[in-house]
Design a protein around this motif. Structure first.
Motif, PDB file in Angstrom:
ATOM      1  N   ASP A 126      10.056  -1.886   7.949  1.00 21.75           N
ATOM      2  CA  ASP A 126       9.058  -1.329   6.347  1.00 21.75           C
ATOM      3  C   ASP A 126       7.897   0.102   6.075  1.00 21.75           C
ATOM      4  O   ASP A 126       7.717   1.253   6.571  1.00 21.75           O
ATOM      5  N   ALA A 127       8.776   0.422   5.167  1.00 21.01           N
ATOM      6  CA  ALA A 127       8.018   1.623   4.747  1.00 21.01           C
ATOM      7  C   ALA A 127       7.238   1.274   3.765  1.00 21.01           C
ATOM      8  O   ALA A 127       7.588   1.073   2.032  1.00 21.01           O
ATOM      9  N   ASP A 128       5.820   1.635   4.215  1.00 18.59           N
ATOM     10  CA  ASP A 128       4.645   1.041   2.690  1.00 18.59           C
ATOM     11  C   ASP A 128       4.338   3.225   2.289  1.00 18.59           C
ATOM     12  O   ASP A 128       3.748   3.278   3.648  1.00 18.59           O
ATOM     13  N   PRO A 129       3.877   2.680   1.266  1.00 17.92           N
ATOM     14  CA  PRO A 129       2.701   4.400   1.031  1.00 17.92           C
ATOM     15  C   PRO A 129       1.611   3.998   1.308  1.00 17.92           C
ATOM     16  O   PRO A 129       1.119   2.880   2.067  1.00 17.92           O
ATOM     17  N   LYS A 130       0.939   5.062   2.080  1.00 22.72           N
ATOM     18  CA  LYS A 130      -1.120   5.155   2.469  1.00 22.72           C
ATOM     19  C   LYS A 130      -1.172   4.433   1.007  1.00 22.72           C
ATOM     20  O   LYS A 130      -1.011   4.930   0.200  1.00 22.72           O
ATOM     21  N   PHE A 137       3.333   4.269  -5.914  1.00 20.45           N
ATOM     22  CA  PHE A 137       4.620   4.437  -4.531  1.00 20.45           C
ATOM     23  C   PHE A 137       5.380   3.199  -4.583  1.00 20.45           C
ATOM     24  O   PHE A 137       4.121   2.699  -4.199  1.00 20.45           O
ATOM     25  N   ARG A 138       6.562   3.141  -4.748  1.00 20.36           N
ATOM     26  CA  ARG A 138       7.254   1.059  -4.528  1.00 20.36           C
ATOM     27  C   ARG A 138       7.131   1.221  -3.215  1.00 20.36           C
ATOM     28  O   ARG A 138       7.340   2.334  -2.131  1.00 20.36           O
ATOM     29  N   ARG A 139       7.054   0.410  -2.548  1.00 21.90           N
ATOM     30  CA  ARG A 139       7.112  -0.204  -0.859  1.00 21.90           C
ATOM     31  C   ARG A 139       9.123  -0.959  -0.594  1.00 21.90           C
ATOM     32  O   ARG A 139       9.422  -1.193  -2.176  1.00 21.90           O
ATOM     33  N   PHE A 140       9.168  -0.465   0.755  1.00 23.45           N
ATOM     34  CA  PHE A 140      10.953  -0.407   1.267  1.00 23.45           C
ATOM     35  C   PHE A 140      10.799  -1.103   2.080  1.00 23.45           C
ATOM     36  O   PHE A 140      10.032  -1.170   2.808  1.00 23.45           O
ATOM     37  N   GLY A 153      23.579  -4.234   5.864  1.00 18.26           N
ATOM     38  CA  GLY A 153      22.361  -4.347   5.231  1.00 18.26           C
ATOM     39  C   GLY A 153      22.247  -4.097   3.774  1.00 18.26           C
ATOM     40  O   GLY A 153      22.913  -2.912   3.110  1.00 18.26           O
ATOM     41  N   VAL A 154      20.829  -3.750   3.188  1.00 18.23           N
ATOM     42  CA  VAL A 154      20.383  -3.145   2.765  1.00 18.23           C
ATOM     43  C   VAL A 154      19.867  -3.149   1.811  1.00 18.23           C
ATOM     44  O   VAL A 154      18.147  -3.572   2.627  1.00 18.23           O
ATOM     45  N   ILE A 155      18.867  -1.906   0.984  1.00 13.30           N
ATOM     46  CA  ILE A 155      17.039  -1.405   1.342  1.00 13.30           C
ATOM     47  C   ILE A 155      16.670  -2.449   0.240  1.00 13.30           C
ATOM     48  O   ILE A 155      17.500  -2.283  -1.019  1.00 13.30           O
ATOM     49  N   LEU A 156      15.743  -2.757   0.114  1.00 11.38           N
ATOM     50  CA  LEU A 156      14.748  -3.439  -0.822  1.00 11.38           C
ATOM     51  C   LEU A 156      13.439  -2.534  -1.348  1.00 11.38           C
ATOM     52  O   LEU A 156      13.005  -2.409  -0.063  1.00 11.38           O
ATOM     53  N   ALA A 157      13.332  -3.116  -2.967  1.00 13.84           N
ATOM     54  CA  ALA A 157      12.083  -2.078  -3.471  1.00 13.84           C
ATOM     55  C   ALA A 157      11.605  -3.057  -3.940  1.00 13.84           C
ATOM     56  O   ALA A 157      12.296  -4.072  -4.305  1.00 13.84           O
TER      57      ALA A 157
END
Length: 175
Positions: A126-130, A137-140, A153-157
């Motif tokens: 997971d890439a979550d914004p601060k 910003f979106r989360r990835f 795989g694929v990156i989701l947002a």
């Protein structure tokens, strides 16, 4: 003679045109509108750049994870990935904490965290914004359940939100 020149000089000053207060206020208002539009556009551009950087970081981490899995037969933790991949250690100098299945590193705007599946057959990144950027910003997310050759795989947002969104809100992004 001097008196006539003085009267003519006074008439010239009266006939000179300058900016009135209303004209000056209009100019200031126009400059303010143009400045506010350009600041908003600049903020959107920076937001897009930060999101693009987060997507690139997710791709880098996933690539390092697949390389680690190919050589070791299992997925690695952030410290293991960083010790083997110099590029990752340069990008993520701040190690926030956690161990094993809940590690978190940061690039300053986004926090990146791993969750491993039971038996280490897959992982979720997971890439979550601060918190201060969560509304903009979106989360990835990248998730893979088991490694199969050729499967990346694929990156989701998900849309920007303060709360952690449900899995159903994550949609694939364009490559």
């Amino acid at each position: 003679m001097k008196q006539i020149q003085l009267i003519q000089l006074k008439k010239q000053r009266v006939n000179q045109k300058g900016l009135t207060l209303i004209e000056l206020l209009m100019v200031i208002a126009i400059i303010g509108i143009v400045a506010s539009l350009s600041v908003a556009a600049l903020q959107r551009a920076f937001g897009s750049a930060y999101e693009a950087r987060a997507i690139a970081n997710v791709r880098s981490i996933v690539t390092a994870q697949f390389e680690f899995n190919a050589t070791r037969g299992r997925f690695g933790t952030f410290p293991q990935l960083m010790s083997e991949n110099g590029n990752l250690s340069d990008q993520f100098q701040r190690y926030i904490g956690g161990a094993g299945a809940s590690e978190v590193v940061s690039d300053g705007r986004f926090d990146y965290s791993f969750r491993f599946d039971r038996g280490a057959t897959g992982f979720t990144l997971d890439a979550d914004p601060k918190p201060e950027y969560a509304r903009r910003f979106r989360r990835f997310r990248f998730r893979i359940r088991q490694t199969v050759r050729g499967q990346f795989g694929v990156i989701l947002a998900s849309p920007p939100s303060v709360e952690s969104p449900p899995d159903s809100s994550y949609k694939p992004i364009g490559n």
